[in-house]
Design a protein around this motif. Structure first.
Motif, PDB file in Angstrom:
ATOM      1  N   VAL A   1      -4.635   1.116   4.077  1.00  0.00           N
ATOM      2  CA  VAL A   1      -3.372   1.163   3.326  1.00  0.00           C
ATOM      3  C   VAL A   1      -2.415   0.112   3.871  1.00  0.00           C
ATOM      4  N   GLY A   2      -1.535  -0.341   2.992  1.00  0.00           N
ATOM      5  CA  GLY A   2      -0.488  -1.267   3.404  1.00  0.00           C
ATOM      6  C   GLY A   2       0.629  -0.519   4.104  1.00  0.00           C
ATOM      7  N   SER A   3       1.576  -1.261   4.662  1.00  0.00           N
ATOM      8  CA  SER A   3       2.660  -0.653   5.427  1.00  0.00           C
ATOM      9  C   SER A   3       3.716  -0.011   4.551  1.00  0.00           C
ATOM     10  N   GLY A   4       3.777  -0.365   3.281  1.00  0.00           N
ATOM     11  CA  GLY A   4       4.784   0.198   2.387  1.00  0.00           C
ATOM     12  C   GLY A   4       5.613  -0.912   1.764  1.00  0.00           C
ATOM     13  N   ILE A   5       6.547  -0.525   0.914  1.00  0.00           N
ATOM     14  CA  ILE A   5       7.386  -1.487   0.214  1.00  0.00           C
ATOM     15  C   ILE A   5       8.839  -1.243   0.609  1.00  0.00           C
ATOM     16  N   ARG A   6       9.648  -2.289   0.583  1.00  0.00           N
ATOM     17  CA  ARG A   6      11.058  -2.152   0.955  1.00  0.00           C
ATOM     18  C   ARG A   6      11.878  -1.644  -0.228  1.00  0.00           C
ATOM     19  N   GLY A   7      12.758  -0.678   0.052  1.00  0.00           N
ATOM     20  CA  GLY A   7      13.658  -0.141  -0.959  1.00  0.00           C
ATOM     21  C   GLY A   7      14.875  -1.035  -1.123  1.00  0.00           C
ATOM     22  N   ARG A   8      15.785  -0.630  -1.979  1.00  0.00           N
ATOM     23  CA  ARG A   8      16.993  -1.421  -2.249  1.00  0.00           C
ATOM     24  C   ARG A   8      17.877  -1.588  -1.010  1.00  0.00           C
TER      25      ARG A   8
ATOM     26  N   LYS B   1     -15.979  -8.905   7.565  1.00  0.00           N
ATOM     27  CA  LYS B   1     -14.611  -9.141   7.133  1.00  0.00           C
ATOM     28  C   LYS B   1     -13.886  -7.811   7.052  1.00  0.00           C
ATOM     29  N   ARG B   2     -12.593  -7.869   7.309  1.00  0.00           N
ATOM     30  CA  ARG B   2     -11.758  -6.677   7.197  1.00  0.00           C
ATOM     31  C   ARG B   2     -10.547  -7.055   6.367  1.00  0.00           C
ATOM     32  N   LEU B   3     -10.229  -6.233   5.383  1.00  0.00           N
ATOM     33  CA  LEU B   3      -9.097  -6.489   4.514  1.00  0.00           C
ATOM     34  C   LEU B   3      -7.992  -5.491   4.837  1.00  0.00           C
ATOM     35  N   VAL B   4      -6.814  -5.994   5.145  1.00  0.00           N
ATOM     36  CA  VAL B   4      -5.646  -5.150   5.380  1.00  0.00           C
ATOM     37  C   VAL B   4      -4.708  -5.357   4.191  1.00  0.00           C
ATOM     38  N   PRO B   5      -4.521  -4.325   3.353  1.00  0.00           N
ATOM     39  CA  PRO B   5      -3.663  -4.481   2.180  1.00  0.00           C
ATOM     40  C   PRO B   5      -2.211  -4.742   2.570  1.00  0.00           C
ATOM     41  N   LEU B   6      -1.502  -5.454   1.715  1.00  0.00           N
ATOM     42  CA  LEU B   6      -0.093  -5.733   1.933  1.00  0.00           C
ATOM     43  C   LEU B   6       0.771  -4.774   1.123  1.00  0.00           C
ATOM     44  N   LEU B   7       1.993  -4.606   1.579  1.00  0.00           N
ATOM     45  CA  LEU B   7       3.009  -3.798   0.908  1.00  0.00           C
ATOM     46  C   LEU B   7       2.493  -2.413   0.554  1.00  0.00           C
ATOM     47  N   ASN B   8       2.534  -2.047  -0.727  1.00  0.00           N
ATOM     48  CA  ASN B   8       2.139  -0.693  -1.136  1.00  0.00           C
ATOM     49  C   ASN B   8       0.741  -0.654  -1.747  1.00  0.00           C
ATOM     50  N   ARG B   9      -0.131  -1.534  -1.324  1.00  0.00           N
ATOM     51  CA  ARG B   9      -1.501  -1.578  -1.845  1.00  0.00           C
ATOM     52  C   ARG B   9      -2.398  -0.636  -1.033  1.00  0.00           C
ATOM     53  N   VAL B  10      -3.429  -0.114  -1.696  1.00  0.00           N
ATOM     54  CA  VAL B  10      -4.372   0.820  -1.076  1.00  0.00           C
ATOM     55  C   VAL B  10      -5.783   0.346  -1.389  1.00  0.00           C
ATOM     56  N   LEU B  11      -6.623   0.205  -0.371  1.00  0.00           N
ATOM     57  CA  LEU B  11      -8.015  -0.204  -0.539  1.00  0.00           C
ATOM     58  C   LEU B  11      -8.883   1.050  -0.606  1.00  0.00           C
ATOM     59  N   VAL B  12      -9.647   1.180  -1.694  1.00  0.00           N
ATOM     60  CA  VAL B  12     -10.424   2.394  -1.956  1.00  0.00           C
ATOM     61  C   VAL B  12     -11.887   2.044  -2.162  1.00  0.00           C
TER      62      VAL B  12
ATOM     63  N   LEU C   1      -8.778  -2.304  -5.115  1.00  0.00           N
ATOM     64  CA  LEU C   1      -7.426  -2.380  -4.573  1.00  0.00           C
ATOM     65  C   LEU C   1      -6.462  -1.857  -5.629  1.00  0.00           C
ATOM     66  N   TYR C   2      -5.691  -0.814  -5.277  1.00  0.00           N
ATOM     67  CA  TYR C   2      -4.728  -0.196  -6.186  1.00  0.00           C
ATOM     68  C   TYR C   2      -3.339  -0.252  -5.581  1.00  0.00           C
ATOM     69  N   ARG C   3      -2.333  -0.181  -6.442  1.00  0.00           N
ATOM     70  CA  ARG C   3      -0.968   0.046  -5.969  1.00  0.00           C
ATOM     71  C   ARG C   3      -0.850   1.540  -5.670  1.00  0.00           C
ATOM     72  N   ASP C   4       0.004   1.867  -4.725  1.00  0.00           N
ATOM     73  CA  ASP C   4       0.203   3.254  -4.324  1.00  0.00           C
ATOM     74  C   ASP C   4       0.577   4.131  -5.524  1.00  0.00           C
ATOM     75  N   GLU C   5       1.444   3.632  -6.389  1.00  0.00           N
ATOM     76  CA  GLU C   5       1.902   4.441  -7.523  1.00  0.00           C
ATOM     77  C   GLU C   5       0.840   4.610  -8.607  1.00  0.00           C
ATOM     78  N   ASP C   6      -0.255   3.836  -8.570  1.00  0.00           N
ATOM     79  CA  ASP C   6      -1.320   3.971  -9.555  1.00  0.00           C
ATOM     80  C   ASP C   6      -2.287   5.100  -9.218  1.00  0.00           C
ATOM     81  N   ILE C   7      -2.308   5.547  -7.979  1.00  0.00           N
ATOM     82  CA  ILE C   7      -3.205   6.626  -7.557  1.00  0.00           C
ATOM     83  C   ILE C   7      -2.647   7.939  -8.095  1.00  0.00           C
ATOM     84  N   LEU C   8      -3.508   8.729  -8.747  1.00  0.00           N
ATOM     85  CA  LEU C   8      -3.060   9.935  -9.452  1.00  0.00           C
ATOM     86  C   LEU C   8      -2.831  11.135  -8.539  1.00  0.00           C
ATOM     87  N   GLY C   9      -3.564  11.240  -7.455  1.00  0.00           N
ATOM     88  CA  GLY C   9      -3.401  12.392  -6.569  1.00  0.00           C
ATOM     89  C   GLY C   9      -4.380  12.364  -5.424  1.00  0.00           C
ATOM     90  N   VAL C  10      -4.183  13.291  -4.491  1.00  0.00           N
ATOM     91  CA  VAL C  10      -5.058  13.447  -3.325  1.00  0.00           C
ATOM     92  C   VAL C  10      -5.887  14.709  -3.543  1.00  0.00           C
TER      93      VAL C  10
END
Length: 97
Positions: free
Chosen positions: A44-51, A3-14, A85-94
């Motif tokens: 990683v997901g493709s990203g999230i849409r801004g306003r 199985k392969r999981l592709v995260p949606l939006l701003n999700r990151v698989l770690v 699975l984390y949201r992009d903004e939950d990751i503290l750093g690289v």
């Protein structure tokens, strides 16, 4: 079946990095030094849409080693492997070496 999981939006698989529980010489390390606070980005997901409707991409890319929060994330088991699975903004750093 693989199985392969592709995260949606701003999700990151770690995949968390498990530090060794003993040294090369065979000395056992205490549990507090073997904390799981880093991981390798698998997908990683493709990203999230801004306003304005534009896509804001995720800040990390596949293969990055990242610093993770102590709590949070959603556990995901794919085959025999355990991922989080984390949201992009939950990751503290690289982490760079």
């Amino acid at each position: 079946m693989a199985k392969r999981l592709v995260p949606l939006l701003n999700r990151v698989l770690v995949e968390k990095i498990v530090p060794p529980s003993k040294t090369n010489a065979g000395i056992l390390l205490p549990e507090n030094t073997t904390k799981l606070n880093s991981g390798k980005v698998v997908a990683v997901g493709s990203g999230i849409r801004g306003r304005e409707g534009n896509v804001i991409p995720t800040c990390v890319k596949e293969g990055d080693t990242v610093l993770l929060p102590e709590y949070g994330g959603t556990e995901v088991k794919l085959g025999e492997k355990q991922f989080h699975l984390y949201r992009d903004e939950d990751i503290l750093g690289v982490l760079h070496e």
